[in-house]
Design an enzyme around this catalytic site. Structure first.
Site, short mmCIF file in Angstrom:
data_model
loop_
_atom_site.label_atom_id
_atom_site.label_comp_id
_atom_site.label_asym_id
_atom_site.label_seq_id
_atom_site.Cartn_x
_atom_site.Cartn_y
_atom_site.Cartn_z
N GLU A 1 49.26 43.49 10.62
CA GLU A 1 49.03 42.25 9.89
C GLU A 1 47.52 42.21 9.66
O GLU A 1 46.75 41.98 10.61
CB GLU A 1 49.49 41.05 10.72
N ASP B 1 50.40 42.07 15.38
CA ASP B 1 50.03 40.71 15.00
C ASP B 1 48.51 40.60 14.94
O ASP B 1 47.79 41.10 15.82
CB ASP B 1 50.58 39.73 16.05
#
Length: 701
Positions: free
Chosen positions: A385, A349
């Site tokens: 990401e 993330d």
């Protein structure tokens, strides 16, 4: 009641965490600035403190001690003494019980009240004040664990990247509405390893499940006050422990069993991990673990104003991966998930944040270097990401070799083309070819582009064809949260519609986007439930919706349209698996002649002639054909011809002339039940909002 000694033995500084050796437990915890750290032991419920010991030794900034005769199941926490001086970056408060950063399992829930803050809530001095109330009753406790498990002959599937199909799945949301399961198993790893769940995944062609965060996390205070929860779980409290609510029996073996069964079905398990920030928020957040143990080491603080936190994550804080002990903790966490649970890879993330050094994002950062040189971690599937909220935070395509990246440009391009936006053919062509403009450097491969048309963050596939605007009212933020531009169309009616023409058009558009996804170079990722028409009612930021907005409605899976869509996805996955030209492992540039007059990749217009600059520059062009070719099966030449009609009218496409290629119609996205068959004419009628796929083989004669 257990009897404890008067003091701890010295123990060892390694391994960090609570480690049972069969005769006792060694406790070790890092803090560079503490003056003293106490180990607090609790009864099995975690409610009552039964003993407290000072860790007797500190070696290389790791405090440690050994408790003889201690066993797995022992509940514990820490208290750290040191300066409470926020302006200097220190927030020690020994009145606050702290969760071990290396905790393997937690018991008890966080009970939000003013007592969990290190400062006096409401004080005019804010965080410069100090709260002296004991927080132990409100804080979860760590539990000493025996992580042994009989893995038998478990083997990692090690699916090649070019054959990988990822399925992004929320453990709780996936099975909460599974009425065929016992209530206590719904929303847990027990449901994930249910034989019917695994069989369904395998039939869809899924080769890897990407589990949304399963690290132990907490619900934000502002959500609790609104009666909501942090459903997504991007709010980590413990990087080594699974979320307790996902364990139906409280045992780590439940997750281990799920992984073993998925592996037995040939399905890899990837974890979405949140190493960029923690649940402790900014200077006004709670003191639960890292802040109380060594705030100045664990977090990136503003130079010259160490009371404040660098907030490139948008959550209040950023983990300080430039500190060697903090970086060690993250590496140890990843290895723990690999060793204890046989995890096959990670999706990071806000991965750009993990690559930040003092001068900004650096593909040669300590974090990336540490993983790339690791003999175990470097061989896993690693996905980033590629952005965060800080300066220069958008880094798509700029990660180092060995990493794949979520490609949001792919999502936006596909949605815009099938919505009918102008000037989309050049952009879509780049995405179909694996986004070589972004990834073809440093010997990277097309798989580095993780392609998707929907993910947890944003509209589902169904909602991208139902809604033109977001509808996030249930989040309680006045519909101000979430992306404003979703490149979606409602095709005439906002929300559900009984109009048959609109429903047919929505179905065509969904299938066209899915066909585009599975026929593109790169790694396809499917959002769980998209193959079943899952809707969130237009909510494009359902992070706080632990309810039927987010949960998959399995009752709708039996509806005819959704059964057809699920079969269509399985068919797409099979086509991709069986035809190498749909999943080339190398970038194609049209420079390799596979056979006379047959290049590895070529672009055509609807007349069957090569695309010219005037065609690419035509903003209203919505017709495109892509031909790819490769030598397969020891010498056979295979070609695929993808014809895309993003216009509102049916169009004839002429099949480009080639010598001795015999074509078969493999797919018509406008008619998912159309039976494949030999091509009967060089002219192919491609319906509006549809994809047609031809597969050809070269006649050796």
């Amino acid at each position: 009641m257990a009897r404890f000694p008067d003091r701890l033995e010295p123990g060892k500084p390694y391994p960090v965490g609570a480690t049972w050796d069969g005769l006792g437990v060694n406790f070790a915890v890092f803090s560079a600035h503490a003056d003293r750290i106490d180990l607090c032991l609790f009864d099995p419920s975690g409610r009552r403190q039964v003993a407290r010991f000072a860790l007797p030794e500190c070696t290389d900034e790791v405090w440690h001690g050994y408790l003889p005769d201690a066993k797995p199941g022992l509940a514990y926490g820490y208290r750290a003494e040191g300066p409470y001086d926020p302006k200097s970056g220190h927030r020690f408060n020994h009145h606050k019980l702290l969760v071990d950063p290396y905790a393997r399992r937690l018991i008890g829930d966080l009970k939000w009240s003013d007592v969990v803050y290190g400062y006096r809530a409401g004080s005019p001095r804010a965080d410069l004040s100090q709260d002296r109330r004991d927080s132990a009753a409100a804080v979860p406790k760590a539990v000493v664990c025996d992580t042994a498990f009989n893995w038998g002959e478990d083997r990692r599937p090690d699916t090649p990247w070019d054959r990988t199909v990822i399925y992004e799945l929320h453990v709780r949301g996936y099975s909460m509405r599974r009425e065929d399961l016992p209530p206590h198993e719904r929303g847990t790893f027990a449901a994930l390893c249910d034989a019917r769940s695994i069989e369904r995944l395998a039939k869809r062609g899924v080769t890897a499940v990407e589990l949304m965060p399963i690290h132990a996390s907490i619900d934000d205070h502002f959500l609790v006050k609104k009666g909501l929860r942090n459903h997504w779980g991007y709010n980590t409290l413990a990087f080594f422990a699974p979320q307790s609510t996902y364990l139906s029996d409280g045992s780590l073996a439940e997750l281990q069993t799920a992984v073993r069964r998925l592996h037995a079905a040939g399905i890899e398990v990837l974890l979405d991990v949140v190493y960029n920030h923690t649940c402790e928020s900014d200077e006004l957040g709670p003191t639960l673990s890292f802040r109380g143990l060594d705030n100045a080491s664990y977090y990136r603080l503003v130079p010259g104003d160490q009371r404040r936190y660098i907030n490139d994550t948008g959550t209040g804080n950023s983990v300080n991966l430039s500190h060697p002990r903090v970086l060690q903790m993250i590496m140890d966490s990843m290895r723990s998930w690999v060793d204890t649970f046989h995890i096959d890879g990670f999706r990071f993330d806000l991965g750009a944040n993990l690559g930040r050094e003092s001068a900004g994002f650096d593909p040669g950062s300590g974090f990336f270097d540490a993983i790339r040189q690791d003999p175990v971690l470097s061989r896993l599937k690693l996905i980033s990401e590629p952005w965060d909220l800080g300066p220069g935070g958008y880094q798509l395509g700029n990660h180092p070799a060995g990493f794949a990246e979520w490609n949001d440009k792919y999502r936006d391009s596909v949605r815009r083309f099938w919505r009918g936006d102008a000037q989309q053919c050049p952009e879509l062509a780049a995405r179909l070819a694996g986004s070589a403009d972004l990834f073809d450097h440093h010997k990277r491969r097309p798989w580095a582009s993780v392609n998707y048309v929907a993910s947890h963050d944003g509209f589902t596939l169904e909602d991208a064809t139902r809604y033109a605007e977001k509808h996030n009212e249930a989040n309680g933020e006045g519909n101000r949260d979430g992306h404003n531009e979703n490149f979606a169309s409602n095709w005439g009616v906002e929300g559900p519609s009984d109009d048959l023409a609109i429903r047919v058009l929505r179905g065509r558009t969904k299938r066209a986007m899915l066909a585009t996804l599975f026929c593109s170079l790169g790694t396809p990722m499917l959002l769980a439930g998209d193959e079943l028409g899952r809707t969130q009612g237009g909510n494009n930021n359902a992070y706080a919706q632990d309810n039927e907005i987010s949960w998959i409605d399995w009752g709708k899976a039996a509806e005819p349209d959704n059964r057809d869509l699920e079969r269509f996805v399985a068919r797409l996955a099979a086509l991709r698996r069986n035809h190498p030209t749909l999943r080339a492992s190398q970038f194609l540039h049209g420079r390799n002649e596979i056979a006379p007059n047959l290049q590895d990749i070529e672009w055509f217009n609807e007349e069957g002639t090569a695309m010219q600059p005037s065609h690419w520059q035509d903003p209203e062009r919505r017709l495109l054909a892509l031909r790819r070719a490769a030598i397969v099966n020891g010498g056979t030449v295979e070609a695929s011809l993808l014809m895309l009609n993003g216009s509102t009218a049916d169009h004839d496409f002429r099949v480009p002339s080639t010598n001795n290629l015999h074509w078969t119609l493999a797919l018509d996205s406008s008619d998912p039940n159309r039976v494949p068959g030999a091509l009967e004419s060089e002219i192919v009628r491609v319906p509006s909002h549809a994809v047609m796929l031809l597969i050809g083989q070269l006649n050796a004669s």
